[in-house]
Design an enzyme around this catalytic site. Structure first.
Site, PDB file in Angstrom:
ATOM      1  N   GLU A 196       0.863  -1.187   0.000  1.00 31.07           N
ATOM      2  CA  GLU A 196       0.000   0.000   0.000  1.00 31.07           C
ATOM      3  C   GLU A 196       0.897   1.234   0.000  1.00 31.07           C
ATOM      4  OE1 GLU A 196      -3.319   0.981  -0.198  1.00 31.07           O
ATOM      5  OE2 GLU A 196      -2.305   2.925  -0.076  1.00 31.07           O
TER       6      GLU A 196
ATOM      7  N   VAL B 156       4.264   0.392  -5.548  1.00 36.86           N
ATOM      8  CA  VAL B 156       4.725  -0.401  -6.701  1.00 36.86           C
ATOM      9  C   VAL B 156       4.951   0.555  -7.865  1.00 36.86           C
ATOM     10  CG1 VAL B 156       4.127  -2.226  -8.322  1.00 36.86           C
ATOM     11  CG2 VAL B 156       3.535  -2.457  -5.906  1.00 36.86           C
TER      12      VAL B 156
ATOM     13  N   ARG C 112     -27.260   8.666 -11.823  1.00 32.61           N
ATOM     14  CA  ARG C 112     -26.317   9.721 -11.480  1.00 32.61           C
ATOM     15  C   ARG C 112     -25.907  10.584 -12.665  1.00 32.61           C
ATOM     16  NH1 ARG C 112     -22.260   6.483  -7.325  1.00 32.61           N
ATOM     17  NH2 ARG C 112     -23.716   6.478  -5.584  1.00 32.61           N
TER      18      ARG C 112
ATOM     19  N   HIS D 215     -16.267  11.317  -9.224  1.00 32.53           N
ATOM     20  CA  HIS D 215     -16.490  10.345  -8.161  1.00 32.53           C
ATOM     21  C   HIS D 215     -15.935   8.958  -8.460  1.00 32.53           C
ATOM     22  CE1 HIS D 215     -18.397   8.635  -4.721  1.00 32.53           C
ATOM     23  NE2 HIS D 215     -19.202   7.858  -5.411  1.00 32.53           N
TER      24      HIS D 215
ATOM     25  N   GLY E  55     -23.808   2.111  -4.944  1.00 33.61           N
ATOM     26  CA  GLY E  55     -23.732   0.956  -4.041  1.00 33.61           C
ATOM     27  C   GLY E  55     -23.150  -0.279  -4.704  1.00 33.61           C
TER      28      GLY E  55
HETATM   29  C1  LIG Z   1     -16.514   9.591  -0.975  1.00 31.90           C
HETATM   30  C2  LIG Z   1     -16.823   8.260  -1.595  1.00 31.90           C
HETATM   31  C3  LIG Z   1     -17.986   7.585  -1.237  1.00 31.90           C
HETATM   32  C4  LIG Z   1     -18.285   6.354  -1.828  1.00 31.90           C
HETATM   33  N1  LIG Z   1     -19.420   5.688  -1.431  1.00 31.90           N
HETATM   34  C5  LIG Z   1     -19.682   4.468  -1.958  1.00 31.90           C
HETATM   35  C6  LIG Z   1     -20.801   3.721  -1.498  1.00 31.90           C
HETATM   36  O1  LIG Z   1     -21.513   4.126  -0.598  1.00 31.90           O
HETATM   37  N2  LIG Z   1     -21.017   2.507  -2.066  1.00 31.90           N
HETATM   38  C7  LIG Z   1     -20.226   1.990  -3.062  1.00 31.90           C
HETATM   39  O2  LIG Z   1     -20.484   0.892  -3.545  1.00 31.90           O
HETATM   40  N3  LIG Z   1     -19.143   2.682  -3.497  1.00 31.90           N
HETATM   41  C8  LIG Z   1     -18.853   3.903  -2.961  1.00 31.90           C
HETATM   42  N4  LIG Z   1     -17.751   4.589  -3.387  1.00 31.90           N
HETATM   43  C9  LIG Z   1     -16.853   3.955  -4.360  1.00 31.90           C
HETATM   44  C10 LIG Z   1     -16.007   2.893  -3.678  1.00 31.90           C
HETATM   45  O3  LIG Z   1     -15.682   3.257  -2.380  1.00 31.90           O
HETATM   46  C11 LIG Z   1     -14.694   2.617  -4.424  1.00 31.90           C
HETATM   47  O4  LIG Z   1     -14.851   2.690  -5.778  1.00 31.90           O
HETATM   48  C12 LIG Z   1     -14.181   1.219  -4.116  1.00 31.90           C
HETATM   49  O5  LIG Z   1     -14.150   1.062  -2.760  1.00 31.90           O
HETATM   50  C13 LIG Z   1     -12.835   0.984  -4.749  1.00 31.90           C
HETATM   51  O6  LIG Z   1     -12.175  -0.059  -4.067  1.00 31.90           O
HETATM   52  P1  LIG Z   1     -10.746  -0.511  -4.561  1.00 31.90           P
HETATM   53  O7  LIG Z   1     -10.263  -1.519  -3.600  1.00 31.90           O
HETATM   54  O8  LIG Z   1     -10.808  -0.868  -5.990  1.00 31.90           O
HETATM   55  O9  LIG Z   1      -9.870   0.819  -4.493  1.00 31.90           O
HETATM   56  P2  LIG Z   1      -9.437   1.675  -3.233  1.00 31.90           P
HETATM   57  O10 LIG Z   1     -10.316   1.446  -2.077  1.00 31.90           O
HETATM   58  O11 LIG Z   1      -9.289   3.077  -3.704  1.00 31.90           O
HETATM   59  O12 LIG Z   1      -8.009   1.063  -2.871  1.00 31.90           O
HETATM   60  C14 LIG Z   1      -6.913   1.155  -3.747  1.00 31.90           C
HETATM   61  C15 LIG Z   1      -5.651   1.265  -2.899  1.00 31.90           C
HETATM   62  O13 LIG Z   1      -4.512   1.101  -3.737  1.00 31.90           O
HETATM   63  C16 LIG Z   1      -3.494   1.986  -3.297  1.00 31.90           C
HETATM   64  N5  LIG Z   1      -2.535   2.185  -4.383  1.00 31.90           N
HETATM   65  C17 LIG Z   1      -2.726   2.885  -5.528  1.00 31.90           C
HETATM   66  N6  LIG Z   1      -1.622   2.827  -6.303  1.00 31.90           N
HETATM   67  C18 LIG Z   1      -0.713   2.070  -5.631  1.00 31.90           C
HETATM   68  C19 LIG Z   1       0.620   1.661  -5.908  1.00 31.90           C
HETATM   69  N7  LIG Z   1       1.259   2.038  -7.041  1.00 31.90           N
HETATM   70  N8  LIG Z   1       1.269   0.889  -5.000  1.00 31.90           N
HETATM   71  C20 LIG Z   1       0.666   0.519  -3.834  1.00 31.90           C
HETATM   72  N9  LIG Z   1      -0.588   0.912  -3.519  1.00 31.90           N
HETATM   73  C21 LIG Z   1      -1.284   1.657  -4.409  1.00 31.90           C
HETATM   74  C22 LIG Z   1      -4.281   3.233  -2.927  1.00 31.90           C
HETATM   75  O14 LIG Z   1      -3.542   4.091  -2.101  1.00 31.90           O
HETATM   76  C23 LIG Z   1      -5.508   2.636  -2.243  1.00 31.90           C
HETATM   77  O15 LIG Z   1      -5.331   2.488  -0.866  1.00 31.90           O
HETATM   78  C24 LIG Z   1     -17.433   5.805  -2.795  1.00 31.90           C
HETATM   79  C25 LIG Z   1     -16.254   6.482  -3.160  1.00 31.90           C
HETATM   80  C26 LIG Z   1     -15.953   7.694  -2.564  1.00 31.90           C
HETATM   81  C27 LIG Z   1     -14.697   8.393  -2.977  1.00 31.90           C
END
Ligand SMILES: Cc1cc2nc3c(=O)[nH]c(=O)nc-3n(C[C@H](O)[C@H](O)[C@H](O)COP(=O)(O)OP(=O)(O)OC[C@H]3O[C@@H](n4cnc5c(N)ncnc54)[C@H](O)[C@@H]3O)c2cc1C
Length: 468
Positions: free
Chosen positions: A57, A179, A302, A403, A446
């Protein structure tokens, strides 16, 4: 003399051997890039299958955008929903998902998302999550959005239980380790190059690499590059959402898909870029323009709603709700604590606070309450009319803000990343917001948390299958 020289040569050889051994790249079965909901889910599944996992991370803490998720996580036939008599079904949920995506979704992936959604909620509940409150976000025909009791934010609860699992399973997590390159040899991914918190670069060799690094909604440079219409937009995303996967796969034979499809969330407080959850509208809130008029079905998709809001006079709008809605959603109290909310004891007072003609606001609210009483929105055909709005009233200034990224890496149903010919790239998997196709032109609210858990788990399980 000769003996001394031979002795020294042996010592140097042993020393050289030890140094070479120490400098050998680290080895693990699986590297997961990114500790959001998708990456942690993948890491858990791979570890539970007996594999060694390194979870990297780049930020100082886990959670990414997942930690910010507020409104909830969708599922059909979860243990919470199935006995609720709501009349939901996989077909209905899939139909809502495809309609939101304007039928541009990858149907195989969207169907899998729906089929595995209930299981994903039950898995999280099994890990200790509270997801017992059911609500509805825009674009859904029934209540299927799961969140903690009291309507509390979903993301922090999910990351809390996933984080506990990381500790319990002894998964090797390194924060502030970014990474910066994928190692790619003979048509397969063989590991990663990492930069740690001190700036030192090192390699990890792995049988499989899972990209779970999230989207690029936190990078105005990137979202304007892919969609110039978004110039000047605020973002709801965390600072680490910079689309690093785009650089990581730049030299691989991969064509990213749907990159211009970037979702603007309709209700973002413009001064601080804070997302105001759709659940406020889902529980009965309405939208008015700066002249005090309703102008739309508040539960429209949306993309449609964001466009309508941008066309209102002065581009600013107010989200209006009342005490009953506030009491049903602890997120509303959080907005009050952040001083984002205007409060008033009557319609007249609210009109004065917002600088709106009192007669217009009175007519708007009374007309809407009449629709609720009659069970039919004659102006905009809003399907769900949960409550009449009564004093005291609350209002938040809102505008659309960047978003969510619908585009990303192309994957198949095993979360394997596909090359330009649709063939899986050996050793490379991806899940969550870094992938594209599932949500089509517009993600249903969601569905992202569901996507991250469902496909995170699939990625972890597939990696384990490949290793066997
Ligand atoms: C304010 C907000 C409210 C939301 N509300 C909802 C909701 O109510 N319901 C819903 O379904 N979705 C919601 N979403 C969308 C949802 O939260 C995200 O799209 C989803 O959680 C993405 O998950 P993920 O694991 O793919 O990415 P993330 O949770 O963003 O995790 C990716 C991780 O990878 C890390 N990373 C990036 N590049 C690198 C690298 N090169 N090396 C190491 N680490 C790295 C980042 O720092 C991060 O911690 C919301 C989003 C936001 C911003």
């Amino acid at each position: 003399m000769r003996k001394i020289i031979v002795g020294m040569a042996i010592v140097f050889a042993i020393f050289g051997g030890i140094m070479a051994f120490l400098e050998r790249p680290e080895r693990t079965d699986v590297v997961v890039i990114g500790a959001g909901a998708s990456g942690i889910s993948a890491a858990i599944e791979a570890r539970q299958a007996g594999l060694s996992v390194v979870l990297l991370e780049k930020m100082p803490r886990i959670g990414g955008n997942s930690q910010r998720a507020t409104g909830g996580m969708n599922a059909v036939n979860s243990a919470v929903q199935e006995n609720d008599g709501l009349g939901d079904s996989e077909n209905l949920y899939l139909a809502d998902t495809l309609a939101a995506g304007h039928f541009q979704n990858d149907r195989v992936l969207a169907k899998l998302l729906v089929e595995k959604s209930g299981e994903a909620i039950d898995w999280l509940i099994g890990l200790g999550a509270d997801l017992t409150d059911l609500g509805r976000l825009a674009g859904h025909r029934v209540d299927r959005t799961h969140r903690p009791s009291g309507g509390a934010p979903v993301g922090s609860e999910v990351i809390r239980v996933l984080g506990e699992q990381l500790v319990q399973l002894g998964i090797h997590l390194r924060v502030e380790n970014k990474v910066i390159q994928l190692l790619y040899e003979d048509n397969r991914v063989t590991g990663v190059l990492v930069r740690n918190e001190e700036g030192r670069e090192y390699e990890i060799m792995a049988d499989a690499v899972v990209i779970a690094s999230g989207g690029f909604g936190g990078s105005p440079e990137r979202f304007v590059f892919y969609n110039p219409d978004l110039k000047g937009f605020k973002t709801t995303n965390h600072a680490g959402a910079t689309g690093d996967y785009i650089d990581l796969v730049a030299d691989l034979p991969i064509e990213l898909i749907d990159m211009e499809k970037i979702q603007a969330h309709p209700t973002v407080e413009p001064h601080f870029g804070i997302l105001i959850t759709e659940a406020i509208r889902g529980n009965g809130g309405i939208l008015i323009n700066v002249e005090g008029n309703r102008f739309t079905d508040e539960m429209a998709f949306r993309d449609i709603l964001s466009e309508e809001m941008r066309q209102q006079p002065q581009g600013g709008n107010f989200l209006i709700f009342d005490e009953s809605i506030r009491n049903g959603l602890s997120a509303a109290d959080a907005y009050i604590d952040m001083h984002l909310v205007k409060e008033a004891e009557s319609i007249d007072e609210m009109a004065q606070v917002l600088g709106i003609d009192s007669a217009i606001l009175t007519r708007t609210i009374e007309r809407y309450n009449g629709f609720v009483a009659g069970g039919s929105d004659e102006d905009y055909q809003r399907m769900d009319l949960p409550v009449q709005l009564t004093a005291p009233f609350y209002a938040i200034l809102v505008q659309p803000g960047v978003h969510y990224c619908m585009g990303g890496l192309p994957i198949n149903e095993n979360a394997q990343v596909l090359d330009r010919d649709g063939v899986p790239i050996q050793g490379l998997f991806a899940c969550g917001e870094a992938t594209g196709g599932i949500h089509g032109n517009n993600r249903l609210g969601g569905n992202s948390m569901t996507d991250s858990i469902v496909f995170g788990r699939i990625a972890g399980q597939s990696v384990a299958g490949v290793k066997k």
